[in-house]
Write a protein that holds these residues in place. Structure first.
Motif, PDB file in Angstrom:
ATOM      1  N   THR A  78      57.767  66.738 -86.549  1.00 25.98           N
ATOM      2  CA  THR A  78      57.808  67.161 -87.815  1.00 25.98           C
ATOM      3  C   THR A  78      58.470  68.399 -87.623  1.00 25.98           C
ATOM      4  N   LYS A 134      50.667  61.375 -94.614  1.00 24.85           N
ATOM      5  CA  LYS A 134      49.931  62.655 -94.595  1.00 24.85           C
ATOM      6  C   LYS A 134      48.585  62.439 -94.292  1.00 24.85           C
ATOM      7  N   ILE A 159      47.936  70.391 -92.555  1.00 27.18           N
ATOM      8  CA  ILE A 159      48.126  69.033 -93.236  1.00 27.18           C
ATOM      9  C   ILE A 159      47.281  69.021 -94.366  1.00 27.18           C
TER      10      ILE A 159
END
Length: 192
Positions: A78, A134, A159
């Protein structure tokens, strides 16, 4: 000879979290299964708790294929994938080409059934899958931290913040009722 499903079965060889020290490694096949379980749950919550139209089955099916293009691209971490808009856009193009390559490995008669899943064309399902993706990452962080791996502490906080920022009531409902249990040991889970 069509190779679509043979390639799908190779998802087990694509490792996630490559920049992090992992107590337990995770591949995209395992991840996709968990995302499907979570997407189905979020869909049920959206439909049955909040009374909004949703097909949990469509959400689960979309989740099973949400990372299928990574068979060809690998799992780009990411921080790299979203480092700049140019990198993000270039990677999206690579993913789109990988998706089309996969679709080309199916008989013509099956492509209409798989194209919407691989291309993420069902917008309501795609929204749920994104949240489930997620949520799966957050759960991975909780599990790693429970095993004593503090490498995932910062990621867990980021997150969780991103999950809350989604402002999806089904996500908040799930977090409030289920998230804490993922930090428990087996003995903790077995206690009433």
């Amino acid at each position: 000879m069509y190779k679509f499903f043979a390639y799908i079965s190779r998802m087990k060889y694509i490792t996630r979290w490559s920049l992090m020290r992992n107590s337990v490694s995770e591949n995209i096949q395992e991840h996709s299964h968990m995302v499907a379980v979570l997407a189905h749950a979020l869909g049920v919550i959206r439909r049955d708790v909040f009374g909004k139209p949703c097909s949990p089955d469509a959400c689960a099916a979309a989740a099973l294929f949400h990372d299928a293009s990574e068979i060809f691209t690998g799992d780009l971490p990411t921080p790299i994938k979203y480092h700049t808009p140019a990198i993000r856009d270039a990677y999206r193009q690579v993913e789109a080409e990988a998706t089309e390559k996969l679709l080309g490995m199916l008989p013509e008669e099956l492509r209409p059934a798989y194209a919407p899943l691989l291309r993420e064309e069902d917008r309501p399902a795609a929204e749920i899958v994104k949240a489930a993706d997620k949520l799966s990452a957050y759960i991975k962080c909780l599990e790693e931290m429970e095993s004593g791996n503090n490498e995932f502490g910062d990621a867990a906080g980021e997150i969780l913040e991103a999950l809350r920022a989604m402002e999806m009531e089904e996500v908040s409902w799930f977090l409030d009722r289920f998230a804490e249990a993922f930090g428990l040991t087996l003995d903790g889970l077995q206690r009433g």
